[in-house]
Design a protein around this motif. Structure first.
Motif, mmCIF file in Angstrom:
data_model
loop_
_atom_site.group_PDB
_atom_site.id
_atom_site.type_symbol
_atom_site.label_atom_id
_atom_site.label_comp_id
_atom_site.label_asym_id
_atom_site.label_seq_id
_atom_site.Cartn_x
_atom_site.Cartn_y
_atom_site.Cartn_z
ATOM 1 N N ALA A 122 -5.569 9.531 -3.033
ATOM 2 C CA ALA A 122 -5.393 8.755 -3.901
ATOM 3 C C ALA A 122 -6.010 7.285 -3.962
ATOM 4 O O ALA A 122 -6.208 6.640 -5.120
ATOM 5 C CB ALA A 122 -3.858 8.031 -4.201
ATOM 6 N N ALA A 123 -5.613 6.467 -2.763
ATOM 7 C CA ALA A 123 -6.499 5.555 -2.587
ATOM 8 C C ALA A 123 -7.801 5.722 -2.743
ATOM 9 O O ALA A 123 -8.552 4.354 -3.308
ATOM 10 C CB ALA A 123 -6.405 4.775 -0.881
ATOM 11 N N THR A 124 -8.478 6.116 -1.943
ATOM 12 C CA THR A 124 -10.121 7.226 -2.798
ATOM 13 C C THR A 124 -10.481 7.118 -4.311
ATOM 14 O O THR A 124 -11.596 6.445 -4.332
ATOM 15 C CB THR A 124 -10.579 8.525 -2.086
ATOM 16 O OG1 THR A 124 -9.859 7.619 -0.377
ATOM 17 C CG2 THR A 124 -11.797 8.096 -2.163
ATOM 18 N N GLN A 125 -9.604 7.723 -4.956
ATOM 19 C CA GLN A 125 -9.802 7.768 -6.321
ATOM 20 C C GLN A 125 -9.627 6.206 -7.238
ATOM 21 O O GLN A 125 -10.523 6.103 -7.784
ATOM 22 C CB GLN A 125 -9.079 8.525 -6.684
ATOM 23 C CG GLN A 125 -8.511 9.144 -7.681
ATOM 24 C CD GLN A 125 -10.506 9.666 -8.225
ATOM 25 O OE1 GLN A 125 -10.778 11.075 -7.318
ATOM 26 N NE2 GLN A 125 -11.182 9.007 -9.124
ATOM 27 N N GLY A 173 -2.093 -2.094 3.950
ATOM 28 C CA GLY A 173 -2.523 -1.528 4.303
ATOM 29 C C GLY A 173 -3.617 -0.431 4.148
ATOM 30 O O GLY A 173 -4.418 0.529 4.457
ATOM 31 N N LEU A 174 -3.169 -0.168 3.148
ATOM 32 C CA LEU A 174 -4.350 0.579 2.430
ATOM 33 C C LEU A 174 -5.634 0.247 1.790
ATOM 34 O O LEU A 174 -6.989 0.905 1.798
ATOM 35 C CB LEU A 174 -4.544 0.349 0.216
ATOM 36 C CG LEU A 174 -3.181 1.608 -0.071
ATOM 37 C CD1 LEU A 174 -1.938 0.544 -1.283
ATOM 38 C CD2 LEU A 174 -3.049 2.713 0.216
ATOM 39 N N LYS A 175 -6.305 -1.392 2.648
ATOM 40 C CA LYS A 175 -7.632 -1.738 2.442
ATOM 41 C C LYS A 175 -7.917 -1.318 4.241
ATOM 42 O O LYS A 175 -9.390 -1.266 4.349
ATOM 43 C CB LYS A 175 -7.232 -3.286 2.413
ATOM 44 C CG LYS A 175 -7.364 -3.477 0.715
ATOM 45 C CD LYS A 175 -7.533 -5.227 0.542
ATOM 46 C CE LYS A 175 -7.109 -5.520 -1.272
ATOM 47 N NZ LYS A 175 -7.014 -7.284 -1.076
ATOM 48 N N GLU A 176 -7.047 -1.528 4.494
ATOM 49 C CA GLU A 176 -6.889 -1.424 6.076
ATOM 50 C C GLU A 176 -7.563 0.185 6.186
ATOM 51 O O GLU A 176 -8.641 0.446 7.201
ATOM 52 C CB GLU A 176 -5.898 -1.403 6.985
ATOM 53 C CG GLU A 176 -6.542 -1.784 8.509
ATOM 54 C CD GLU A 176 -5.338 -2.176 9.489
ATOM 55 O OE1 GLU A 176 -5.526 -2.139 10.279
ATOM 56 O OE2 GLU A 176 -5.197 -3.073 9.684
ATOM 57 N N SER A 204 -7.696 -5.091 -6.110
ATOM 58 C CA SER A 204 -6.384 -5.930 -6.386
ATOM 59 C C SER A 204 -5.551 -5.049 -6.631
ATOM 60 O O SER A 204 -6.652 -3.570 -7.713
ATOM 61 C CB SER A 204 -6.431 -6.858 -7.480
ATOM 62 O OG SER A 204 -5.239 -7.262 -7.580
ATOM 63 N N VAL A 205 -5.279 -4.847 -5.998
ATOM 64 C CA VAL A 205 -3.905 -3.604 -5.855
ATOM 65 C C VAL A 205 -3.041 -4.083 -6.685
ATOM 66 O O VAL A 205 -1.765 -4.636 -6.199
ATOM 67 C CB VAL A 205 -3.604 -2.633 -4.477
ATOM 68 C CG1 VAL A 205 -2.933 -1.280 -5.386
ATOM 69 C CG2 VAL A 205 -5.153 -2.843 -4.276
#
Length: 252
Positions: free
Chosen positions: A154-157, A58-61, A140-141
């Motif tokens: 947070a995802a952008t950072q 979901g974060l990658k999407e 890789s998260v």
């Protein structure tokens, strides 16, 4: 016959509480199901908990959607130049060059140069999407839930921290080509030559490609950050089922 009637009477008497017990059990089960669904709705509308794999996907999407929207916006004509959030100004290190050039009647040349700075970033952004998406899909998260429940950016950072150095190296040649295409140097040369001919001034000649590269990426990340906020907060921006499930799970 009396025995048969007696047996039926006993059976009937027993069946009433038995039936009530069965119905009560069904009601309790139905009530439990409704409660679970209601609680699931509060947590994001899903009966099943999110897996770490779903969070990472979901974060990658979300970042892919944000990147595609952001680069499309930035790469159009005036995408940088008329967007005050990401407009690239005259290089601050050369501010005295700008001031002196305006004093010498070169405001039109200064304005044209600033426009071409932004045109270079717009041109370079046309090829930025794939570079950013490659970085997103290969990342890789390790703690997806921390990013999911972190700040609105947070995802952008995370993407900025993990990819900026690599992106700078890959984006620089694209900027070099864009600078040549929009003839940035041609609009810069008369300004800097005029300034450097002034007696006793310290000669100036900032690295324009490095400046546009840094400011261009900074602008793209700003747009991606705005897109991430929309996806987190606005159900309309959650354009896929996975985005609805993942980001809906943290909406309060």
């Amino acid at each position: 016959m009396k025995k048969i009637g007696f047996v039926f009477s006993i059976a009937a008497m027993l069946s009433v509480p038995a039936l009530a017990q069965i119905n009560l059990g069904n009601l309790e089960k139905q009530g439990s199901d409704v409660l679970q669904k209601a609680e699931g709705g509060k947590k994001g509308g899903s009966d099943s908990p999110l897996s770490n794999d779903e969070v990472v996907k979901g974060l990658k999407e979300a970042l892919q959607v944000g990147t595609n929207n952001s680069t499309a916006s930035a790469s159009k004509t005036d995408g940088f130049f008329k967007n005050p959030k990401i407009f690239i100004p005259f290089p601050p290190d050369a501010q005295k060059v700008k001031d002196k050039a305006i004093d010498l009647g070169m405001k039109d040349q200064v304005d044209k140069f600033e426009m071409n700075l932004n045109r270079a970033a717009e041109e370079a952004s046309k090829q930025a999407a794939q570079i950013l998406i490659n970085a997103i899909t290969s990342m890789s998260v390790s703690d997806g839930f921390a990013i999911l429940k972190g700040g609105n950016n947070a995802a952008t950072q995370y993407l900025r921290d993990k990819t900026t150095a690599d992106l700078m190296a890959k984006f620089r040649p694209i900027v070099d080509a864009a600078i040549a295409k929009v003839e940035l140097t041609k609009s810069w040369t008369p300004i800097i030559n005029t300034y450097n001919r002034i007696p006793f001034v310290e000669k100036q000649n900032p690295d324009l490609a490095d400046y546009v590269t840094k400011k261009g990426l900074e602008g793209l990340f700003k747009l991606i950050e705005d897109e991430e906020l929309k996806i987190r907060k606005d159900p309309v921006a959650q354009v896929t089922d996975l985005l609805k499930k993942v980001f809906g799970s943290v909406m309060k």
